[in-house]
Design an enzyme around this catalytic site. Structure first.
Site, PDB file in Angstrom:
ATOM      1  N   GLY A  19       0.840  -1.208   0.000  1.00 14.30           N
ATOM      2  CA  GLY A  19       0.000   0.000   0.000  1.00 14.30           C
ATOM      3  C   GLY A  19       0.865   1.245   0.000  1.00 14.30           C
ATOM      4  O   GLY A  19       1.915   1.293  -0.645  1.00 14.30           O
TER       5      GLY A  19
ATOM      6  N   GLN B 267       2.878   2.759   2.283  1.00 16.10           N
ATOM      7  CA  GLN B 267       4.266   2.570   2.707  1.00 16.10           C
ATOM      8  C   GLN B 267       4.907   1.399   1.971  1.00 16.10           C
ATOM      9  O   GLN B 267       6.072   1.462   1.589  1.00 16.10           O
ATOM     10  CB  GLN B 267       4.335   2.312   4.218  1.00 16.10           C
ATOM     11  CG  GLN B 267       4.181   3.554   5.064  1.00 16.10           C
ATOM     12  CD  GLN B 267       5.291   4.568   4.836  1.00 16.10           C
ATOM     13  OE1 GLN B 267       6.452   4.222   4.635  1.00 16.10           O
ATOM     14  NE2 GLN B 267       4.926   5.828   4.850  1.00 16.10           N
TER      15      GLN B 267
ATOM     16  N   ASP C 235      -2.714  -1.023  10.508  1.00 17.10           N
ATOM     17  CA  ASP C 235      -2.529  -1.433  11.907  1.00 17.10           C
ATOM     18  C   ASP C 235      -3.713  -2.238  12.446  1.00 17.10           C
ATOM     19  O   ASP C 235      -3.529  -3.190  13.193  1.00 17.10           O
ATOM     20  CB  ASP C 235      -2.303  -0.194  12.779  1.00 17.10           C
ATOM     21  CG  ASP C 235      -1.077   0.566  12.320  1.00 17.10           C
ATOM     22  OD1 ASP C 235       0.013  -0.028  12.335  1.00 17.10           O
ATOM     23  OD2 ASP C 235      -1.220   1.722  11.904  1.00 17.10           O
TER      24      ASP C 235
ATOM     25  N   HIS D  80       5.093   1.163  12.558  1.00 18.24           N
ATOM     26  CA  HIS D  80       4.372   1.838  13.645  1.00 18.24           C
ATOM     27  C   HIS D  80       4.289   0.820  14.791  1.00 18.24           C
ATOM     28  O   HIS D  80       4.045  -0.362  14.555  1.00 18.24           O
ATOM     29  CB  HIS D  80       2.976   2.238  13.150  1.00 18.24           C
ATOM     30  CG  HIS D  80       2.136   2.988  14.150  1.00 18.24           C
ATOM     31  ND1 HIS D  80       2.659   3.819  15.115  1.00 18.24           N
ATOM     32  CD2 HIS D  80       0.784   3.036  14.313  1.00 18.24           C
ATOM     33  CE1 HIS D  80       1.671   4.346  15.823  1.00 18.24           C
ATOM     34  NE2 HIS D  80       0.532   3.887  15.366  1.00 18.24           N
TER      35      HIS D  80
ATOM     36  N   GLY E 144       3.808   7.659   2.145  1.00 15.07           N
ATOM     37  CA  GLY E 144       4.565   6.773   1.258  1.00 15.07           C
ATOM     38  C   GLY E 144       5.062   7.437  -0.021  1.00 15.07           C
ATOM     39  O   GLY E 144       6.232   7.273  -0.387  1.00 15.07           O
TER      40      GLY E 144
ATOM     41  N   GLU F 173      -2.613  12.608  17.037  1.00 10.92           N
ATOM     42  CA  GLU F 173      -3.880  12.394  16.316  1.00 10.92           C
ATOM     43  C   GLU F 173      -5.087  12.745  17.183  1.00 10.92           C
ATOM     44  O   GLU F 173      -6.026  13.398  16.728  1.00 10.92           O
ATOM     45  CB  GLU F 173      -3.988  10.924  15.872  1.00 10.92           C
ATOM     46  CG  GLU F 173      -2.983  10.540  14.815  1.00 10.92           C
ATOM     47  CD  GLU F 173      -2.771   9.028  14.690  1.00 10.92           C
ATOM     48  OE1 GLU F 173      -1.926   8.632  13.875  1.00 10.92           O
ATOM     49  OE2 GLU F 173      -3.430   8.250  15.403  1.00 10.92           O
TER      50      GLU F 173
HETATM   51  P1  NDP Z   1      -2.415   0.905   3.506  1.00  8.89           P
HETATM   52  O1  NDP Z   1      -3.779   1.256   3.970  1.00  8.89           O
HETATM   53  O2  NDP Z   1      -1.867   1.659   2.353  1.00  8.89           O
HETATM   54  O3  NDP Z   1      -2.501  -0.669   3.175  1.00  8.89           O
HETATM   55  C1  NDP Z   1      -1.379  -1.489   3.052  1.00  8.89           C
HETATM   56  C2  NDP Z   1      -1.672  -2.777   2.341  1.00  8.89           C
HETATM   57  O4  NDP Z   1      -2.374  -3.692   3.188  1.00  8.89           O
HETATM   58  C3  NDP Z   1      -2.463  -2.677   1.050  1.00  8.89           C
HETATM   59  O5  NDP Z   1      -1.797  -3.440   0.078  1.00  8.89           O
HETATM   60  C4  NDP Z   1      -3.776  -3.290   1.419  1.00  8.89           C
HETATM   61  O6  NDP Z   1      -4.396  -3.907   0.314  1.00  8.89           O
HETATM   62  C5  NDP Z   1      -3.385  -4.363   2.433  1.00  8.89           C
HETATM   63  N1  NDP Z   1      -4.512  -4.786   3.271  1.00  8.89           N
HETATM   64  C6  NDP Z   1      -5.548  -4.029   3.702  1.00  8.89           C
HETATM   65  N2  NDP Z   1      -6.376  -4.773   4.476  1.00  8.89           N
HETATM   66  C7  NDP Z   1      -5.850  -6.015   4.509  1.00  8.89           C
HETATM   67  C8  NDP Z   1      -6.250  -7.223   5.122  1.00  8.89           C
HETATM   68  N3  NDP Z   1      -7.355  -7.287   5.880  1.00  8.89           N
HETATM   69  N4  NDP Z   1      -5.479  -8.304   4.955  1.00  8.89           N
HETATM   70  C9  NDP Z   1      -4.350  -8.240   4.220  1.00  8.89           C
HETATM   71  N5  NDP Z   1      -3.914  -7.125   3.591  1.00  8.89           N
HETATM   72  C10 NDP Z   1      -4.657  -6.024   3.751  1.00  8.89           C
HETATM   73  O7  NDP Z   1      -1.404   0.966   4.737  1.00  8.89           O
HETATM   74  P2  NDP Z   1      -0.268   2.036   5.051  1.00  8.89           P
HETATM   75  O8  NDP Z   1       0.838   1.890   4.081  1.00  8.89           O
HETATM   76  O9  NDP Z   1      -0.878   3.375   5.250  1.00  8.89           O
HETATM   77  O10 NDP Z   1       0.215   1.556   6.500  1.00  8.89           O
HETATM   78  C11 NDP Z   1       1.061   0.428   6.671  1.00  8.89           C
HETATM   79  C12 NDP Z   1       1.872   0.598   7.947  1.00  8.89           C
HETATM   80  O11 NDP Z   1       2.717   1.741   7.823  1.00  8.89           O
HETATM   81  C13 NDP Z   1       1.011   0.858   9.193  1.00  8.89           C
HETATM   82  O12 NDP Z   1       1.630   0.237  10.282  1.00  8.89           O
HETATM   83  C14 NDP Z   1       1.067   2.368   9.350  1.00  8.89           C
HETATM   84  O13 NDP Z   1       0.847   2.823  10.675  1.00  8.89           O
HETATM   85  C15 NDP Z   1       2.506   2.636   8.921  1.00  8.89           C
HETATM   86  N6  NDP Z   1       2.776   3.995   8.481  1.00  8.89           N
HETATM   87  C16 NDP Z   1       1.998   4.555   7.510  1.00  8.89           C
HETATM   88  C17 NDP Z   1       2.273   5.823   7.051  1.00  8.89           C
HETATM   89  C18 NDP Z   1       1.500   6.412   5.900  1.00  8.89           C
HETATM   90  O14 NDP Z   1       1.963   7.388   5.348  1.00  8.89           O
HETATM   91  N7  NDP Z   1       0.372   5.871   5.474  1.00  8.89           N
HETATM   92  C19 NDP Z   1       3.368   6.631   7.626  1.00  8.89           C
HETATM   93  C20 NDP Z   1       4.176   5.908   8.571  1.00  8.89           C
HETATM   94  C21 NDP Z   1       3.855   4.648   8.997  1.00  8.89           C
HETATM   95  P3  NDP Z   1      -5.434  -3.028  -0.569  1.00  8.89           P
HETATM   96  O15 NDP Z   1      -4.676  -1.855  -1.089  1.00  8.89           O
HETATM   97  O16 NDP Z   1      -5.856  -3.932  -1.617  1.00  8.89           O
HETATM   98  O17 NDP Z   1      -6.529  -2.626   0.391  1.00  8.89           O
END
Ligand code: NDP
Length: 329
Positions: free
Chosen positions: A26, A28, A82, A107, A133, A194
């Site tokens: 996703g 990140q 998360d 995180h 990201g 937050e």
């Molecule tokens: P995203 O919401 O972008 O999702 C990440 C991925 O997880 C996607 O490929 C998504 O698939 C997949 N996914 C969603 N639900 C499920 C599920 N139930 N089972 C399996 N895979 C699933 O996440 P982020 O990148 O925002 O966050 C990832 C981590 O990074 C977290 O721990 C967050 O706290 C941390 N983080 C995020 C930041 C940010 O900028 N967003 C900044 C710093 C840290 P699909 O796309 O198909 O839904």
């Protein structure tokens, strides 16, 4: 003071023999996977079979189910949202977290609140960029990077910190500065921002909008002034670039005087106590428990609040205003 690491403090060669699985392609996941690959690391991707899977394949990665990627890798960067990490860990990762592997988070939430308890025979680290990201990728491509945190929760191999720093270097973060922290500190400060600071901003803007409209001011002008013109975003940018108070000099003297005199008046005197209460709920796990319960019930309150927010007059007005701006003079 946190210890800060730069490029010369991290050695990528510790990843030479490693296969790194990015679990979750996703925001990140995509940025970190691409940066690490460009830094010479062998990266594979684990995802559910959906659009993100296709995207990872188009980007040239070998993509597997989460369980298979986790099984093939020695280092897992766990980058699914998360609120689903606990279930994904139980269903697809726990069984293959054999001795010597490394589990890396961006995180600390699930570890801090005991929702995931990895086996003591694995390393558990955090490499947490302080940036969305797309910027993690963009800045890497420009030869720079984003600041990040590293933390070690569990050091089974004796090399957990070195591995975390190498991952941080591979995503470009040591080019900028990587701050040593703990899972608890990163999680608690992040949630506090937050739930206290950004929650206050939401509340302040909504109260200001409602009041000014009641007093007969036009919504266009109110929204332009608040955030649609981009001035507010620019002010935040200057705060990080020049300094929180130093950027005041970019405003008129009337504005500076107004901000400084009124900032002491606008918030209720018990705001500090409310902030303290919110912090305490984070620290003692009340918030994490509430969020788990909300998830178990299918997010009824969360859905209702999102619905209320999307029904606020802001939404319609800002759409109308954006069209006016796009059409230009
Ligand atoms: P995203 O919401 O972008 O999702 C990440 C991925 O997880 C996607 O490929 C998504 O698939 C997949 N996914 C969603 N639900 C499920 C599920 N139930 N089972 C399996 N895979 C699933 O996440 P982020 O990148 O925002 O966050 C990832 C981590 O990074 C977290 O721990 C967050 O706290 C941390 N983080 C995020 C930041 C940010 O900028 N967003 C900044 C710093 C840290 P699909 O796309 O198909 O839904």
């Amino acid at each position: 003071m946190n210890h800060v690491y730069y490029d010369s403090d991290a050695d990528l060669s510790i990843l030479d023999e490693a296969t790194v699985a990015v679990i979750g392609y996703g925001n990140q996941g995509r940025a970190q996977a691409m940066n690490m690959r460009d830094s010479g690391v062998h990266v594979i991707v684990g995802n559910v079979h959906d659009a993100s899977w296709e995207k990872a394949e188009q980007d040239g990665f070998e993509v597997y189910t989460i369980a298979e990627a986790a099984q093939r890798a020695s280092i897992l960067c766990f980058l699914v949202p998360d609120e689903v990490q606990k279930d994904v860990y139980q269903d697809s990762i726990k069984a293959v977290m054999e001795e010597g592997k490394t589990l890396s988070f961006s995180h600390g939430y699930n570890i801090r609140f005991g929702l995931i308890i990895p086996s003591p025979t694995v390393d558990v680290v955090m490499v947490a960029p302080r940036m969305i990201g797309v910027a993690v990728r963009q800045l890497y491509l420009q030869g720079s990077g984003v600041p990040a945190y590293v933390a070690v929760w569990q050091d089974a191999s004796g090399l957990a910190r070195e591995k975390a720093l190498a991952l941080a270097k591979a995503i470009g973060a040591t080019r900028r500065g990587v701050f040593e922290t703990t899972f608890a500190m990163e999680t608690e400060i992040d949630l506090f921002m937050e739930q206290a600071v950004w929650a206050a901003v939401l509340c302040v803007f909504t109260i200001a909008y409602d009041l000014l409209l009641e007093e007969g001011y036009p919504p266009d002008e109110v929204l332009l002034e608040m955030y649609v013109s981009g001035e507010a975003a620019e002010v935040f940018k200057r705060m990080s670039g020049i300094g929180f108070f130093k950027q005041l000099h970019l405003h008129s003297r009337t504005s500076q005087y107004g901000q400084l005199t009124r900032s002491r008046r606008v918030f209720p005197s018990d705001l500090r106590d409310t902030f303290k209460e919110i912090l305490e709920e984070i620290r003692n796990g009340t918030f994490a428990q509430e969020w788990e319960e909300e998830k178990r019930k299918g997010f009824p309150l969360f859905k209702r609040l999102l619905e209320e927010a999307s029904g606020h007059p802001f939404n319609e007005e800002e759409e109308r205003l954006k069209k006016l701006l796009a059409s230009g003079p």
